[in-house]
Enzyme design. Structure first.
Site, short mmCIF file in Angstrom:
data_model
loop_
_atom_site.label_atom_id
_atom_site.label_comp_id
_atom_site.label_asym_id
_atom_site.label_seq_id
_atom_site.Cartn_x
_atom_site.Cartn_y
_atom_site.Cartn_z
N SER A 181 0.84 -1.19 0.00
CA SER A 181 0.00 0.00 0.00
C SER A 181 0.89 1.26 0.00
CB SER A 181 -0.93 -0.05 1.21
OG SER A 181 -1.97 0.86 1.07
N ASP A 342 -8.30 -6.85 -5.00
CA ASP A 342 -7.95 -5.53 -4.46
C ASP A 342 -8.53 -4.45 -5.37
OD1 ASP A 342 -6.84 -3.23 -3.43
OD2 ASP A 342 -4.76 -3.95 -3.47
N HIS A 375 -7.87 -5.41 -0.53
CA HIS A 375 -6.58 -4.75 -0.29
C HIS A 375 -5.88 -5.32 0.95
CE1 HIS A 375 -3.57 -1.70 -0.64
NE2 HIS A 375 -3.83 -1.21 0.55
#
Length: 406
Positions: A181, A342, A375
């Site tokens: 991320s 995701d 995610h």
């Protein structure tokens, strides 16, 4: 009212002593053991960080932890980058704590980032609220929390602060910089800023730049905070932070961390009680879950840090030739990982990273992992990531040895 900000977040600035190797621990198996957070302080104006905005930030403190032992050749150091709301505590346990670091499943003896072989470093970014200098820190000039007088920072500024720490630790080159991320953005930025100091990079579930949708989601979170009267234009450290606004921002963010399938599997339309309340109470389990997540978040995170860090992510842009300038050759290797479910950082954004790298003749491997976790998969899909990362690091480590070319 005295210093309420101190009750919310532990942003202490203590002993800047360099971190020794991890203290040994007997249990649990595979754990990095009992670890401590250490603090590195850029001591004077000579070491001040010149920010991308043109401003400077001095007397910067970085919180960091280390796991494993640095080898005599200093060729086994790995920098782990945390995601948006993470911190320096990536593995092992703090003394007396029952929960380990945020990536304990990946860092430790025998794990993907094997501390029997590698010296792993993790640092809280500037702008944060877990020991590194951020808006809740005391401004040395005013002796009060910075609040909105803290300068706007970027991902490149975070890397520049980390570069000072890496210099301080005596490391001329890192074996790898890895993270998911926002951590993936930092891993990419390290290569853009200091390619000669990074042998390899593992950006996971990330992007070269935020899309309008990603910027929009961040902006909704920021507006939720700033619309809370308790925010008080960022000057709330004596009165208590905007808890409702920050909780709503976190609830929005948490939805983006899951996938539709994982939410269906976890909650479906299950009710907390047998019947509807015909009110605005949390009838559905998913409502209660989000409220719980939001309420917990305000106990550990600073609302102003939320504003500053999300803005840094929105400013981040290594598209085109910004990652590697045209005509420049680098020998950094890449392993790019993405997850099929995701939707916050969808796989095509990772594929774009790979296209850019291969277009510059950079050694870049790509793997898209099947997962229903959305995610959050980069924190949860351990069995799938471990062999990929382990093999990638082993080859990089072998090639990094002084006799590798013989």
């Amino acid at each position: 009212m005295a210093n309420l900000w101190q009750r919310h977040f532990e942003n202490k600035i203590p002993d800047p002593t360099p971190a020794p190797a991890t203290e040994p621990s007997e249990d649990p198996p595979g754990s990095a053991g009992i670890v401590k957070t250490h603090y590195f302080r850029l001591a004077d104006a000579h070491d001040a960080i010149r920010l991308e905005s043109g401003l400077t930030l001095d007397q910067v403190t970085l919180a960091y932890e280390t796991y494993g032992t640095l080898n005599p050749e200093k060729t086994n150091a790995i920098l782990i980058e945390h995601a948006f709301s993470g911190d320096a505590h990536a593995a092992g346990f703090h003394e007396g704590a029952s929960t380990p670091g945020w990536w304990d499943t990946m860092i430790g003896p025998g794990k993907a980032f094997d501390t029997n072989r590698y010296f792993v470093i993790c640092t809280n970014v500037i702008g944060g609220c877990k020991g590194s200098t951020g808006p809740s820190s005391i401004d040395p000039e005013t002796k009060k929390p910075y609040g909105l007088t803290f300068p706007v920072i970027t991902i490149a500024d975070m890397v520049e602060a980390q570069r000072h720490l890496i210099d301080h630790l005596g490391l001329s080159r890192l074996l790898c910089v890895a993270g998911g991320s926002m951590g993936g953005m930092l891993a990419l930025q390290w290569v853009a800023s200091y390619p000669e100091r990074v042998r390899s990079s593992i950006p996971i579930a990330t992007t070269l730049h935020h899309s309008p949708q990603q910027i929009a989601l961040d902006e909704v979170g920021r507006q939720a905070i700033m619309a809370d009267p308790a925010w008080a234009k960022g000057d709330y450290y004596e009165t208590g932070q905007p808890e409702r606004g920050l909780a709503v921002a976190r609830m929005i963010g948490h939805i983006t961390y899951m996938s539709a399938q994982s939410m269906e599997e976890k909650f479906s339309r299950k009710l907390k009680e047998k019947n509807y309340s015909f009110s605005f109470n949390a009838d559905f389990e998913v409502e209660g879950y989000l409220r719980y997540r939001g309420d917990n978040f305000v106990k550990r995170f600073d609302a102003n840090s939320y504003l500053y860090i999300t803005k840094a992510m929105d400013y981040f842009d290594l598209s085109g030739d910004k990652l590697i300038p045209s005509g420049k050759t680098i020998d950094t290797r890449f392993l790019v990982l993405a997850f099929q479910s995701d939707w916050l950082y969808p796989a095509p954004q990772s594929q774009e990273i790979v296209r850019v790298l291969r277009g510059q003749n950079v050694d870049a491997s790509y793997c898209e992992i099947a997962s229903t976790y959305g995610h959050d998969a980069f924190l949860l899909e351990i069995d799938e990531q471990t062999p990929l990362i382990r093999h990638f690091l082993e080859k990089t480590f072998r090639d990094a040895q002084p006799d590798a070319s013989r």
